[in-house]
Design an enzyme around this catalytic site. Structure first.
Site, PDB file in Angstrom:
ATOM      1  CG  ASP A  92      42.902  44.775  44.164  1.00 55.39           C
ATOM      2  OD1 ASP A  92      42.117  45.763  44.263  1.00 55.39           O
ATOM      3  OD2 ASP A  92      42.669  43.849  44.737  1.00 55.39           O
ATOM      4  CE1 TYR A 204      40.472  43.257  50.371  1.00 49.63           C
ATOM      5  CE2 TYR A 204      40.178  40.993  49.493  1.00 49.63           C
ATOM      6  CZ  TYR A 204      40.444  42.200  49.204  1.00 49.63           C
ATOM      7  OH  TYR A 204      40.744  42.561  47.902  1.00 49.63           O
ATOM      8  CG  HIS A 259      40.541  48.447  40.671  1.00 48.06           C
ATOM      9  ND1 HIS A 259      41.528  48.984  41.701  1.00 48.06           N
ATOM     10  CD2 HIS A 259      40.591  47.027  40.934  1.00 48.06           C
ATOM     11  CE1 HIS A 259      41.925  48.137  42.514  1.00 48.06           C
ATOM     12  NE2 HIS A 259      41.517  46.980  42.189  1.00 48.06           N
TER      13      HIS A 259
END
Length: 286
Positions: A92, A204, A259
């Protein structure tokens, strides 16, 4: 050089080749528990808490989480551990960082293994052409807001965090290795500490100033593992990644996996990693 203290968990003897593990969001070193046990026989396996996560220091300003800072962290940690190269594995967001370390410091990475994250250039190109992926990556935009994303994670006893791992839409698949109550408790304990979500979300908050990349090519043998039922990443990006790897590239897509692949299907993931590591060693000897 940053002056930060980093927390990591290690298995395997010092002096063995280094395997460095970079977790994703919202995770910490614990997401690699199956791999720490598996690879300690032949490697010094180190699972890191990235900057801002878990017991690692968390600078307060979002500028401290720019990609170049995060990449330099990995270089500094490698040297602090007494190594100049490693097998680098990322999942990820940790996969994004692993790609970037491999591009910027290729001499440090003998083999690259990425789980459920495409080459960053593929990601930026694909997202601009595919509205469906733009929607799936909507949280990148949501995280640009101050304080509110952190608040949303805490509501209703961290319901959002729990659902990410356990819901039918985003969680570990039906045939996966479900998280136990103790596993969930470990995640809740880490992310319920005061201010524990701000560092992770700050990763982020700088992304749009750092992409697209100036350099693209990956020159070491690379394995990309992908859970096809990933709710956040479209599988087409995995295949497109091939064009940026100028060495042996292997892609394995697991149809029933989510995921959270290395926690979802640890036995298969570990077996695929072993095969890749042994195969490359044999090929080099020849």
């Amino acid at each position: 050089d940053s002056g930060l203290r980093f927390h990591y968990v290690a298995a395997g003897e010092r002096g063995k080749p280094l395997m460095l593990l970079l977790h994703g969001f919202p995770e910490f070193w614990y997401s690699w528990r199956h791999q720490l046990r598996e690879f300690k026989s032949e490697y010094r396996v180190v699972a890191l808490d990235l900057r801002g996560y878990g017991e690692t220091d968390a600078p307060s300003h979002k500028e401290n989480y720019k990609l170049d800072c995060l990449i330099t962290d990995i270089k500094d940690i490698l040297e602090s551990l007494g190594y100049n190269k490693c097998v680098l594995i990322g999942h990820d967001w940790g996969g994004m960082l692993a790609w970037l370390v491999a591009i910027c410091f290729p001499e440090m990475v003998t083999k690259l293994i990425v789980v459920n994250f495409p080459h960053p250039s593929v990601f930026t190109e694909y997202i601009l052409r595919h509205p469906s992926q733009l929607i799936k990556s909507g949280y990148y935009f949501f995280f640009q807001m101050p304080w509110f994303p952190e608040f949303m994670f805490t509501v209703n006893d961290f319901k959002v965090l729990k659902r990410l791992f356990t819901s039918q839409a985003t969680g570990i698949g039906r045939k996966g290795c479900r998280l136990t109550a103790e596993d969930i408790e470990a995640y809740l304990y880490v992310f319920s500490q005061p201010g524990a979500l701000t560092g992770p979300i700050n990763h982020y908050r700088n992304i749009f100033s750092c992409l697209p990349l100036q350099r693209h090519e990956v020159i070491m043998p690379t394995l990309l593992l992908w859970g096809e039922r990933d709710a956040f990443m479209e599988v087409e990006m995995a295949e497109n990644t091939r064009i940026y790897v100028k060495n042996h590239f292997r892609l394995t897509i697991l149809s029933e996996a989510s995921h959270w692949l290395q926690q979802d299907q640890p036995d298969i993931v570990n077996k695929l990693i072993w095969t890749f590591l042994k195969e490359e060693t044999t090929r080099k000897r020849e």
